[in-house]
Design a protein around this motif. Structure first.
Motif, PDB file in Angstrom:
ATOM      1  N   GLU A 344      40.820 -24.460   4.904  1.00  0.00           N
ATOM      2  CA  GLU A 344      39.990 -23.452   5.553  1.00  0.00           C
ATOM      3  C   GLU A 344      40.890 -22.419   6.218  1.00  0.00           C
ATOM      4  O   GLU A 344      41.991 -22.750   6.678  1.00  0.00           O
ATOM      5  CB  GLU A 344      39.118 -24.088   6.636  1.00  0.00           C
ATOM      6  CG  GLU A 344      37.895 -24.788   6.119  1.00  0.00           C
ATOM      7  CD  GLU A 344      36.957 -25.172   7.256  1.00  0.00           C
ATOM      8  OE1 GLU A 344      35.820 -25.511   6.949  1.00  0.00           O
ATOM      9  OE2 GLU A 344      37.365 -25.127   8.432  1.00  0.00           O
ATOM     10  N   TYR A 345      40.410 -21.178   6.293  1.00  0.00           N
ATOM     11  CA  TYR A 345      41.227 -20.112   6.867  1.00  0.00           C
ATOM     12  C   TYR A 345      40.327 -18.959   7.294  1.00  0.00           C
ATOM     13  O   TYR A 345      39.168 -18.862   6.863  1.00  0.00           O
ATOM     14  CB  TYR A 345      42.259 -19.618   5.849  1.00  0.00           C
ATOM     15  CG  TYR A 345      41.631 -19.149   4.545  1.00  0.00           C
ATOM     16  CD1 TYR A 345      41.356 -17.805   4.318  1.00  0.00           C
ATOM     17  CD2 TYR A 345      41.295 -20.065   3.551  1.00  0.00           C
ATOM     18  CE1 TYR A 345      40.764 -17.377   3.140  1.00  0.00           C
ATOM     19  CE2 TYR A 345      40.701 -19.650   2.366  1.00  0.00           C
ATOM     20  CZ  TYR A 345      40.449 -18.313   2.168  1.00  0.00           C
ATOM     21  OH  TYR A 345      39.854 -17.893   1.002  1.00  0.00           O
ATOM     22  N   ASP A 346      40.852 -18.094   8.127  1.00  0.00           N
ATOM     23  CA  ASP A 346      40.142 -16.891   8.558  1.00  0.00           C
ATOM     24  C   ASP A 346      40.407 -15.750   7.585  1.00  0.00           C
ATOM     25  O   ASP A 346      41.538 -15.584   7.103  1.00  0.00           O
ATOM     26  CB  ASP A 346      40.593 -16.462   9.955  1.00  0.00           C
ATOM     27  CG  ASP A 346      40.041 -17.365  11.051  1.00  0.00           C
ATOM     28  OD1 ASP A 346      39.164 -18.196  10.740  1.00  0.00           O
ATOM     29  OD2 ASP A 346      40.486 -17.242  12.209  1.00  0.00           O
ATOM     30  N   ALA A 347      39.374 -14.972   7.328  1.00  0.00           N
ATOM     31  CA  ALA A 347      39.504 -13.802   6.456  1.00  0.00           C
ATOM     32  C   ALA A 347      38.831 -12.607   7.115  1.00  0.00           C
ATOM     33  O   ALA A 347      37.913 -12.746   7.920  1.00  0.00           O
ATOM     34  CB  ALA A 347      38.869 -14.074   5.095  1.00  0.00           C
ATOM     35  N   MET A 348      39.309 -11.429   6.765  1.00  0.00           N
ATOM     36  CA  MET A 348      38.769 -10.171   7.281  1.00  0.00           C
ATOM     37  C   MET A 348      37.459  -9.837   6.554  1.00  0.00           C
ATOM     38  O   MET A 348      37.356  -9.997   5.335  1.00  0.00           O
ATOM     39  CB  MET A 348      39.789  -9.062   7.013  1.00  0.00           C
ATOM     40  CG  MET A 348      39.405  -7.704   7.524  1.00  0.00           C
ATOM     41  SD  MET A 348      39.801  -7.462   9.248  1.00  0.00           S
ATOM     42  CE  MET A 348      41.597  -7.393   9.211  1.00  0.00           C
ATOM     43  N   VAL A 349      36.466  -9.380   7.280  1.00  0.00           N
ATOM     44  CA  VAL A 349      35.268  -8.834   6.634  1.00  0.00           C
ATOM     45  C   VAL A 349      35.688  -7.506   6.002  1.00  0.00           C
ATOM     46  O   VAL A 349      36.043  -6.551   6.718  1.00  0.00           O
ATOM     47  CB  VAL A 349      34.129  -8.632   7.654  1.00  0.00           C
ATOM     48  CG1 VAL A 349      32.954  -7.909   7.007  1.00  0.00           C
ATOM     49  CG2 VAL A 349      33.687  -9.974   8.227  1.00  0.00           C
ATOM     50  N   PRO A 350      35.700  -7.395   4.667  1.00  0.00           N
ATOM     51  CA  PRO A 350      36.358  -6.249   4.019  1.00  0.00           C
ATOM     52  C   PRO A 350      35.639  -4.917   4.156  1.00  0.00           C
ATOM     53  O   PRO A 350      36.234  -3.873   3.864  1.00  0.00           O
ATOM     54  CB  PRO A 350      36.458  -6.685   2.555  1.00  0.00           C
ATOM     55  CG  PRO A 350      35.364  -7.685   2.382  1.00  0.00           C
ATOM     56  CD  PRO A 350      35.240  -8.391   3.691  1.00  0.00           C
ATOM     57  N   THR A 351      34.379  -4.935   4.604  1.00  0.00           N
ATOM     58  CA  THR A 351      33.707  -3.642   4.816  1.00  0.00           C
ATOM     59  C   THR A 351      34.290  -2.907   6.018  1.00  0.00           C
ATOM     60  O   THR A 351      33.884  -1.774   6.305  1.00  0.00           O
ATOM     61  CB  THR A 351      32.191  -3.847   5.005  1.00  0.00           C
ATOM     62  OG1 THR A 351      31.967  -4.838   6.021  1.00  0.00           O
ATOM     63  CG2 THR A 351      31.532  -4.297   3.707  1.00  0.00           C
ATOM     64  N   GLN A 352      35.239  -3.525   6.725  1.00  0.00           N
ATOM     65  CA  GLN A 352      35.945  -2.858   7.824  1.00  0.00           C
ATOM     66  C   GLN A 352      37.101  -1.996   7.311  1.00  0.00           C
ATOM     67  O   GLN A 352      37.880  -1.455   8.097  1.00  0.00           O
ATOM     68  CB  GLN A 352      36.501  -3.904   8.807  1.00  0.00           C
ATOM     69  CG  GLN A 352      35.421  -4.743   9.478  1.00  0.00           C
ATOM     70  CD  GLN A 352      36.006  -5.910  10.254  1.00  0.00           C
ATOM     71  OE1 GLN A 352      36.083  -5.884  11.479  1.00  0.00           O
ATOM     72  NE2 GLN A 352      36.421  -6.939   9.534  1.00  0.00           N
ATOM     73  N   LEU A 353      37.211  -1.892   5.973  1.00  0.00           N
ATOM     74  CA  LEU A 353      38.320  -1.155   5.358  1.00  0.00           C
ATOM     75  C   LEU A 353      37.821   0.110   4.670  1.00  0.00           C
ATOM     76  O   LEU A 353      36.717   0.143   4.111  1.00  0.00           O
ATOM     77  CB  LEU A 353      39.012  -2.032   4.304  1.00  0.00           C
ATOM     78  CG  LEU A 353      39.472  -3.420   4.746  1.00  0.00           C
ATOM     79  CD1 LEU A 353      39.973  -4.194   3.540  1.00  0.00           C
ATOM     80  CD2 LEU A 353      40.546  -3.314   5.808  1.00  0.00           C
ATOM     81  N   TRP A 354      38.677   1.139   4.683  1.00  0.00           N
ATOM     82  CA  TRP A 354      38.459   2.300   3.825  1.00  0.00           C
ATOM     83  C   TRP A 354      38.875   1.925   2.403  1.00  0.00           C
ATOM     84  O   TRP A 354      39.582   0.929   2.206  1.00  0.00           O
ATOM     85  CB  TRP A 354      39.299   3.486   4.309  1.00  0.00           C
ATOM     86  CG  TRP A 354      38.947   4.011   5.672  1.00  0.00           C
ATOM     87  CD1 TRP A 354      39.739   3.998   6.774  1.00  0.00           C
ATOM     88  CD2 TRP A 354      37.717   4.630   6.068  1.00  0.00           C
ATOM     89  NE1 TRP A 354      39.086   4.571   7.841  1.00  0.00           N
ATOM     90  CE2 TRP A 354      37.842   4.970   7.436  1.00  0.00           C
ATOM     91  CE3 TRP A 354      36.524   4.928   5.404  1.00  0.00           C
ATOM     92  CZ2 TRP A 354      36.823   5.594   8.151  1.00  0.00           C
ATOM     93  CZ3 TRP A 354      35.505   5.551   6.116  1.00  0.00           C
ATOM     94  CH2 TRP A 354      35.656   5.880   7.472  1.00  0.00           C
ATOM     95  N   PRO A 355      38.487   2.702   1.397  1.00  0.00           N
ATOM     96  CA  PRO A 355      38.907   2.403   0.017  1.00  0.00           C
ATOM     97  C   PRO A 355      40.429   2.404  -0.195  1.00  0.00           C
ATOM     98  O   PRO A 355      40.911   1.873  -1.185  1.00  0.00           O
ATOM     99  CB  PRO A 355      38.230   3.516  -0.798  1.00  0.00           C
ATOM    100  CG  PRO A 355      37.017   3.865  -0.006  1.00  0.00           C
ATOM    101  CD  PRO A 355      37.458   3.764   1.432  1.00  0.00           C
ATOM    102  N   THR A 356      41.178   2.981   0.733  1.00  0.00           N
ATOM    103  CA  THR A 356      42.647   2.931   0.662  1.00  0.00           C
ATOM    104  C   THR A 356      43.196   1.594   1.151  1.00  0.00           C
ATOM    105  O   THR A 356      44.404   1.360   1.086  1.00  0.00           O
ATOM    106  CB  THR A 356      43.266   4.036   1.529  1.00  0.00           C
ATOM    107  OG1 THR A 356      42.801   3.859   2.879  1.00  0.00           O
ATOM    108  CG2 THR A 356      42.888   5.417   1.019  1.00  0.00           C
TER     109      THR A 356
END
Length: 628
Positions: A344-356
């Motif tokens: 198990e691990y922590d991951a970033m919610v990717p909608t917090q990113l710009w397309p770059t």
């Protein structure tokens, strides 16, 4: 007390498959680059399957190579088996897959990085980001070393608050019993980032000498292997076979009898696992009607006895793992060398990113790989090269590079992540790409080499070779169009392959369009005077046969590009747009799409919402024009 470790243009945290592509890309683009990782012995390590490629994933490796990345070159040097998959289907789903010597792959990649003149490698545990004036300007390690940079790329994989789970046993750890990164995960939350808990797993490794291969089916490599890198022209690598066997009803009975000890079902595992790579206990429960499941026995390298048991990912206790392995044909006396486990691990919610892949919350900070919620080495590397490119360009004061969905599977991958997000470890599939016929394994160089050249990752010699290939393919297609043949020239060949004969003259292009006719069939009829290699011949055949379908997809792409050109202001107040549904307002405000096209792909945003946005945008532009 802290002290300065130096100033850099780009810092990359982590040395997995995302980290190595990020660091190499930034360094090769002329940036003074630092890569910091917990353990330098784990550079490009393969904690799970020792393979590269497969459906969609193999396409990504070719795209990385076309952009100037390293994964394709590295696997071509270190493979122990190469197979082209799906050859009985159309070219859109042909997929190259390589079995890797995992130790050779890792060491060769580390050597490549050590020789890169703009790249500095450091072993250390990054615990915090340095933030000044709302921007990320460096990292702080556990030992108190402070490194500063113009941009930072986080590629922490499954290390953030990593926890290994096996039966009733549970302890903090990164993959393969490495140190986990705990403080950095806490720090990201303190900064305001939204993290989720994901889970993945790996199967046991068994000793080769305890397998009875006579009870399994051999899976050899291709006699004439193809390669991932466009630079690779041949190989002397010895190929090793893999072996196919199956679980049995006894295997399934043991699993069912021990579900109360399975962390997935006992409640010990909190994280969401990958739907497309389930554990064996999950498969047995979900597909209870099946009496057997495929198991592939794959060598981990030339100089090790360890075999990877693909298809048997599990977090069951050690004694149960051994019992179920011994119910599988060929493994009745098998001995485990390493147990399977879940992590198990922590991951970033990717909608917090710009397309770059730059974070919206903290300018100057980019993220890539499993940290962004993906699974797989290839998905990580594809994000890694784009994050490295964009971190370097930011450091150089240049605009970022974004691949759209019609340019590459990497574009599909990143757009899915930043626009739709993911509620489970994301795996790239060919079905996720709406332009599969444009995004083929064979044409990644035609799609992306000019971009690699533009950003400085493709050298003059390679670019010249690319232009030569393109010119020869185009010239050969034109030659076939102009070359007229009489029936007596082609009918013997057509009769031989069971195709209808012709009664009147034709051009070779028309003949080649027939599904049953290959370029090899027409090649000797009126031979070309230009030497074409196998890749060029394949490219000619695919372009000729699928020209009509390709034109239709290109027309669709052009229509959608008009939507992508309709830009939305980053600071648009969606709550003030009259007529938008409440869900659309919330989703649009959270994701902040950069164009109408991206907005249309957000889950919960309807065509009616898009129409309202288009009208609103027109009104805003009209007012701006009057004021201007």
């Amino acid at each position: 007390m802290t002290y300065s470790g130096g100033e850099f243009d780009v810092i990359v945290v982590g040395a997995g498959h995302a980290g190595v592509e990020s660091a190499l890309a930034a360094a090769r683009m002329g940036c003074k680059t630092l890569m910091v990782t917990i353990n330098l012995d784990m550079v490009a390590f393969m904690p799970c399957n020792p393979s590269i490629g497969g459906p969609a994933k193999g396409h990504v490796v070719r795209e990385i190579d076309a952009l100037g990345g390293e994964m394709g070159r590295n696997i071509d040097k270190t493979f122990i088996q190469m197979r082209m998959l799906n050859t009985g289907k159309g070219p859109a789903v042909h997929a190259l897959r390589a079995q890797a010597d995992k130790f050779d792959y890792q060491q060769t990649m580390k050597e490549t990085m050590e020789k890169e003149r703009n790249l500095t490698m450091r072993q250390g545990m990054v615990e915090e980001l340095i933030v000044e004036d709302g921007k990320c300007v460096g990292v702080l390690t556990k030992t108190g070393t402070r490194y500063t940079a113009k941009s930072v790329v986080l590629t922490t994989g499954t290390y953030l608050r990593g926890k290994i789970i096996m039966g009733e046993l549970m302890y903090e750890s990164g993959p393969n019993n490495q140190q986990p990164s705990v403080r950095l995960a806490e720090h990201l939350r303190e900064l305001g980032f939204d993290l989720v808990r994901f889970k993945t797993g790996t199967p046991p490794r068994v000793h080769k000498d305890t397998i009875d291969f006579s009870k399994t089916e051999i899976q050899p490599g291709d006699d004439k292997p193809k390669f991932f890198s466009y630079e690779t022209k041949g190989s002397t690598n010895e190929q090793l076979p893999c072996w196919l066997t199956y679980t049995s009803p006894d295997t399934h009975q043991i699993i069912n009898d021990n579900l109360h000890r399975a962390p997935m079902f006992s409640g010990l595992i909190e994280g969401t696992g990958p739907r497309y790579c389930p554990s064996i206990e999950d498969k047995v429960v979900r597909f209870s009607d099946k009496s057997k499941h495929q198991i592939f026995l794959e060598p981990e390298g030339k100089n090790t006895a360890e075999y990877y048991v693909q298809g048997l990912s599990t977090s069951l206790p050690e004694d149960v793992q051994l019992s179920m392995l011994r119910t599988i044909a060929g493994m009745e006396k098998v001995e485990i060398m390493r147990n399977g486990y879940a992590i198990e691990y922590d991951a970033m919610v990717p909608t917090q990113l710009w397309p770059t892949l730059e974070t919206k919350l903290l300018p100057g900070l980019f993220t890539a790989g499993q940290l962004n919620g993906t699974s797989g080495y290839e998905e990580a590397a594809g994000q890694g090269i784009m994050a490295g490119i964009n971190a370097a360009r930011k450091a150089q004061g240049l605009d970022g590079i974004v691949l759209d969905r019609s340019q590459g599977y990497i574009g599909v991958l990143i757009d899915d992540l930043v626009t739709k997000g993911t509620n489970e470890p994301y795996r790239l599939l060919t079905s996720r790409a709406e332009y599969r016929l444009l995004l083929r394994h064979d044409n990644a160089d035609l799609r992306l080499t000019p971009i690699g050249r533009e950003i400085g990752l493709i050298g003059e010699e390679r670019y010249a070779a690319f232009l030569d290939k393109k010119a020869k393919v185009d010239a050969e297609i034109e030659r076939l169009r102009k070359t007229k043949v009489h029936p007596d020239q082609v009918n013997p060949m057509l009769e031989r392959i069971g195709s209808a004969v012709i009664n009147n003259g034709s051009d070779l292009l028309t003949i080649l369009r027939r599904p049953e006719v290959s370029y090899v069939d027409i090649e000797p009829i009126v031979p070309t005077e230009v030497a074409l290699d196998e890749e060029m011949k394949d490219q000619v055949e695919v372009q000729v046969k699928y020209a009509g379908y390709i034109e239709k997809q290109m027309a669709h792409v052009e229509r959608l590009k008009k939507m992508e050109k309709k830009k939305l202001p980053e600071d648009l107040a969606y709550e003030e747009v009259r007529g938008l549904a409440m869900e659309a307002k919330q989703k649009l405000a959270a994701i902040r799409p950069l164009s109408i096209g991206q907005a249309s792909r957000i889950s919960g945003v309807t065509p009616a919402d898009i129409s309202i946005l288009l009208v609103y945008l027109e009104q805003v532009n009209r007012v701006a024009a009057v004021r201007g």
